[in-house]
Design a protein around this motif. Sequence first.
Motif, PDB file in Angstrom:
ATOM      1  N   GLY A  43       2.211  -3.641  24.685  1.00  0.00           N
ATOM      2  CA  GLY A  43       1.891  -3.625  23.260  1.00  0.00           C
ATOM      3  C   GLY A  43       0.394  -3.694  23.029  1.00  0.00           C
ATOM      4  N   GLU A  44      -0.299  -4.531  23.812  1.00  0.00           N
ATOM      5  CA  GLU A  44      -1.756  -4.613  23.701  1.00  0.00           C
ATOM      6  C   GLU A  44      -2.402  -3.290  24.089  1.00  0.00           C
ATOM      7  OE1 GLU A  44      -2.276  -9.363  24.755  1.00  0.00           O
ATOM      8  OE2 GLU A  44      -2.206  -7.905  26.387  1.00  0.00           O
ATOM      9  N   LEU A  45      -1.878  -2.665  25.135  1.00  0.00           N
ATOM     10  CA  LEU A  45      -2.440  -1.386  25.567  1.00  0.00           C
ATOM     11  C   LEU A  45      -2.118  -0.262  24.582  1.00  0.00           C
ATOM     12  CD1 LEU A  45      -1.849  -1.730  29.389  1.00  0.00           C
ATOM     13  CD2 LEU A  45      -3.991  -2.014  28.123  1.00  0.00           C
ATOM     14  N   LEU A  46      -0.975  -0.342  23.926  1.00  0.00           N
ATOM     15  CA  LEU A  46      -0.658   0.602  22.850  1.00  0.00           C
ATOM     16  C   LEU A  46      -1.697   0.469  21.730  1.00  0.00           C
ATOM     17  CD1 LEU A  46       1.213   2.662  21.441  1.00  0.00           C
ATOM     18  CD2 LEU A  46       2.552   0.706  20.629  1.00  0.00           C
ATOM     19  N   CYS A  47      -1.999  -0.764  21.361  1.00  0.00           N
ATOM     20  CA  CYS A  47      -3.029  -0.993  20.338  1.00  0.00           C
ATOM     21  C   CYS A  47      -4.389  -0.493  20.812  1.00  0.00           C
ATOM     22  CB  CYS A  47      -3.095  -2.477  19.974  1.00  0.00           C
ATOM     23  SG  CYS A  47      -1.660  -3.053  19.037  1.00  0.00           S
ATOM     24  N   LEU A  48      -4.695  -0.725  22.085  1.00  0.00           N
ATOM     25  CA  LEU A  48      -5.958  -0.232  22.639  1.00  0.00           C
ATOM     26  C   LEU A  48      -6.010   1.291  22.580  1.00  0.00           C
ATOM     27  CD1 LEU A  48      -8.661  -0.670  24.089  1.00  0.00           C
ATOM     28  CD2 LEU A  48      -7.367  -0.686  26.254  1.00  0.00           C
ATOM     29  N   ALA A  49      -4.900   1.953  22.872  1.00  0.00           N
ATOM     30  CA  ALA A  49      -4.863   3.420  22.799  1.00  0.00           C
ATOM     31  C   ALA A  49      -5.152   3.899  21.382  1.00  0.00           C
ATOM     32  CB  ALA A  49      -3.514   3.940  23.284  1.00  0.00           C
ATOM     33  N   MET A  50      -4.520   3.262  20.399  1.00  0.00           N
ATOM     34  CA  MET A  50      -4.762   3.664  19.001  1.00  0.00           C
ATOM     35  C   MET A  50      -6.219   3.422  18.611  1.00  0.00           C
ATOM     36  SD  MET A  50      -1.301   2.614  16.850  1.00  0.00           S
ATOM     37  CE  MET A  50      -1.898   0.982  16.548  1.00  0.00           C
ATOM     38  N   ALA A  51      -6.744   2.248  18.955  1.00  0.00           N
ATOM     39  CA  ALA A  51      -8.116   1.899  18.569  1.00  0.00           C
ATOM     40  C   ALA A  51      -9.137   2.794  19.271  1.00  0.00           C
ATOM     41  CB  ALA A  51      -8.387   0.427  18.873  1.00  0.00           C
ATOM     42  N   VAL A  69     -23.369   8.185  13.119  1.00  0.00           N
ATOM     43  CA  VAL A  69     -22.601   6.940  13.105  1.00  0.00           C
ATOM     44  C   VAL A  69     -23.386   5.880  13.865  1.00  0.00           C
ATOM     45  CG1 VAL A  69     -20.465   5.810  13.851  1.00  0.00           C
ATOM     46  CG2 VAL A  69     -20.389   8.123  12.897  1.00  0.00           C
ATOM     47  N   ILE A  70     -23.558   4.734  13.231  1.00  0.00           N
ATOM     48  CA  ILE A  70     -24.273   3.616  13.834  1.00  0.00           C
ATOM     49  C   ILE A  70     -23.309   2.719  14.603  1.00  0.00           C
ATOM     50  CG2 ILE A  70     -25.654   1.558  13.327  1.00  0.00           C
ATOM     51  CD1 ILE A  70     -26.567   3.138  10.774  1.00  0.00           C
ATOM     52  N   GLY A  71     -22.087   2.571  14.108  1.00  0.00           N
ATOM     53  CA  GLY A  71     -21.106   1.733  14.776  1.00  0.00           C
ATOM     54  C   GLY A  71     -19.725   1.895  14.183  1.00  0.00           C
ATOM     55  N   VAL A  72     -18.729   1.594  15.004  1.00  0.00           N
ATOM     56  CA  VAL A  72     -17.325   1.681  14.595  1.00  0.00           C
ATOM     57  C   VAL A  72     -16.613   0.434  15.098  1.00  0.00           C
ATOM     58  CG1 VAL A  72     -15.162   2.989  14.803  1.00  0.00           C
ATOM     59  CG2 VAL A  72     -17.359   4.196  14.856  1.00  0.00           C
ATOM     60  N   GLU A  73     -15.812  -0.169  14.243  1.00  0.00           N
ATOM     61  CA  GLU A  73     -14.941  -1.265  14.658  1.00  0.00           C
ATOM     62  C   GLU A  73     -13.521  -0.920  14.231  1.00  0.00           C
ATOM     63  OE1 GLU A  73     -14.067  -5.790  13.392  1.00  0.00           O
ATOM     64  OE2 GLU A  73     -16.133  -5.374  13.984  1.00  0.00           O
ATOM     65  N   VAL A  74     -12.604  -0.940  15.201  1.00  0.00           N
ATOM     66  CA  VAL A  74     -11.209  -0.633  14.925  1.00  0.00           C
ATOM     67  C   VAL A  74     -10.356  -1.794  15.404  1.00  0.00           C
ATOM     68  CG1 VAL A  74      -9.311   0.999  15.273  1.00  0.00           C
ATOM     69  CG2 VAL A  74     -11.678   1.831  15.328  1.00  0.00           C
ATOM     70  N   GLN A  75      -9.494  -2.293  14.530  1.00  0.00           N
ATOM     71  CA  GLN A  75      -8.522  -3.314  14.904  1.00  0.00           C
ATOM     72  C   GLN A  75      -7.142  -2.703  14.734  1.00  0.00           C
ATOM     73  OE1 GLN A  75      -8.532  -7.028  12.712  1.00  0.00           O
ATOM     74  NE2 GLN A  75      -6.459  -7.497  13.384  1.00  0.00           N
ATOM     75  N   ALA A  76      -6.433  -2.539  15.842  1.00  0.00           N
ATOM     76  CA  ALA A  76      -5.076  -1.982  15.801  1.00  0.00           C
ATOM     77  C   ALA A  76      -4.074  -3.112  15.998  1.00  0.00           C
ATOM     78  CB  ALA A  76      -4.908  -0.924  16.884  1.00  0.00           C
ATOM     79  N   ASN A  77      -2.955  -3.029  15.294  1.00  0.00           N
ATOM     80  CA  ASN A  77      -1.920  -4.059  15.354  1.00  0.00           C
ATOM     81  C   ASN A  77      -0.557  -3.424  15.562  1.00  0.00           C
ATOM     82  OD1 ASN A  77      -3.613  -6.421  14.503  1.00  0.00           O
ATOM     83  ND2 ASN A  77      -3.866  -5.119  12.712  1.00  0.00           N
ATOM     84  N   ALA A  78       0.285  -4.127  16.320  1.00  0.00           N
ATOM     85  CA  ALA A  78       1.672  -3.705  16.531  1.00  0.00           C
ATOM     86  C   ALA A  78       2.544  -4.949  16.388  1.00  0.00           C
ATOM     87  CB  ALA A  78       1.854  -3.098  17.912  1.00  0.00           C
ATOM     88  N   GLU A  79       3.622  -4.829  15.644  1.00  0.00           N
ATOM     89  CA  GLU A  79       4.571  -5.942  15.489  1.00  0.00           C
ATOM     90  C   GLU A  79       5.865  -5.593  16.207  1.00  0.00           C
ATOM     91  OE1 GLU A  79       5.188  -7.416  11.504  1.00  0.00           O
ATOM     92  OE2 GLU A  79       3.161  -6.750  10.937  1.00  0.00           O
ATOM     93  N   GLU A 117      -5.295  11.994  17.756  1.00  0.00           N
ATOM     94  CA  GLU A 117      -4.176  12.468  18.563  1.00  0.00           C
ATOM     95  C   GLU A 117      -3.136  11.386  18.879  1.00  0.00           C
ATOM     96  OE1 GLU A 117      -7.719  15.098  19.317  1.00  0.00           O
ATOM     97  OE2 GLU A 117      -7.419  12.928  19.279  1.00  0.00           O
ATOM     98  N   VAL A 118      -3.572  10.192  19.227  1.00  0.00           N
ATOM     99  CA  VAL A 118      -2.603   9.135  19.549  1.00  0.00           C
ATOM    100  C   VAL A 118      -1.801   8.762  18.309  1.00  0.00           C
ATOM    101  CG1 VAL A 118      -2.355   6.716  20.257  1.00  0.00           C
ATOM    102  CG2 VAL A 118      -3.845   8.244  21.559  1.00  0.00           C
ATOM    103  N   GLN A 119      -2.485   8.578  17.185  1.00  0.00           N
ATOM    104  CA  GLN A 119      -1.779   8.261  15.946  1.00  0.00           C
ATOM    105  C   GLN A 119      -0.792   9.377  15.586  1.00  0.00           C
ATOM    106  OE1 GLN A 119      -4.717   7.217  16.763  1.00  0.00           O
ATOM    107  NE2 GLN A 119      -5.373   5.468  15.589  1.00  0.00           N
ATOM    108  N   ASN A 120      -1.211  10.620  15.710  1.00  0.00           N
ATOM    109  CA  ASN A 120      -0.320  11.731  15.379  1.00  0.00           C
ATOM    110  C   ASN A 120       0.866  11.818  16.335  1.00  0.00           C
ATOM    111  OD1 ASN A 120      -1.650  12.518  13.071  1.00  0.00           O
ATOM    112  ND2 ASN A 120      -2.947  13.997  14.130  1.00  0.00           N
ATOM    113  N   THR A 121       0.662  11.498  17.603  1.00  0.00           N
ATOM    114  CA  THR A 121       1.769  11.482  18.565  1.00  0.00           C
ATOM    115  C   THR A 121       2.774  10.411  18.188  1.00  0.00           C
ATOM    116  OG1 THR A 121       0.328  12.298  20.335  1.00  0.00           O
ATOM    117  CG2 THR A 121       2.374  11.196  21.003  1.00  0.00           C
ATOM    118  N   LEU A 122       2.296   9.221  17.834  1.00  0.00           N
ATOM    119  CA  LEU A 122       3.195   8.138  17.431  1.00  0.00           C
ATOM    120  C   LEU A 122       3.923   8.487  16.137  1.00  0.00           C
ATOM    121  CD1 LEU A 122       0.871   5.137  18.295  1.00  0.00           C
ATOM    122  CD2 LEU A 122       3.007   5.756  19.467  1.00  0.00           C
TER     123      LEU A 122
END
Length: 150
Positions: A43-51, A69-79, A117-122
């Motif tokens: 699940g953590e790696l799934l979130c890492l893939a999305m982020a 782009v100066i910076g990007v922060e992505v927080q992905a969550n899975a329940e 691509e990962v989001q679209n695959t899911l």
Amino acid sequence: MLISAIVDSRFQHHRVTLATGAKSHSLDIAPRASGLGSAANGGELLCLAMATCYCNDIYREAAKRGIEVIGVEVQANAEFESEGAPAKRLSYRVTVRANAPEASIRELIVHTDNVAEVQNTLRQGLPVTLESFSAVSGDAAATAARPRPR
């Protein structure tokens, strides 16, 4: 383009090799405290893939638009509710800092959500197939599990 991940796991050893086409590299993930398996769960790696996908795609899509782009922060969550059950919810939040008008950054964020691509695959719900497997028993398994002398 073929993308792959290989996990080689045995007692006190956990190696991850990632490849895209002919280019490969390793990712450090420690074994669990028990020495068996990965300290990171699927699940953590799934979130890492999305982020990771979204982060990299922001840079790709920004370059196409001439946005620095100066910076990007992505927080992905899975329940997940229980072992063996699929995730009941996947989501992510993003902050993009760029040298561009806020409206251009917002459009970039929304556009990238549509092409990640990962989001679209899911979102598509693609089937997953176990293509092959090997089962090793007896002395061969014990020999393979024994640590090699150094």
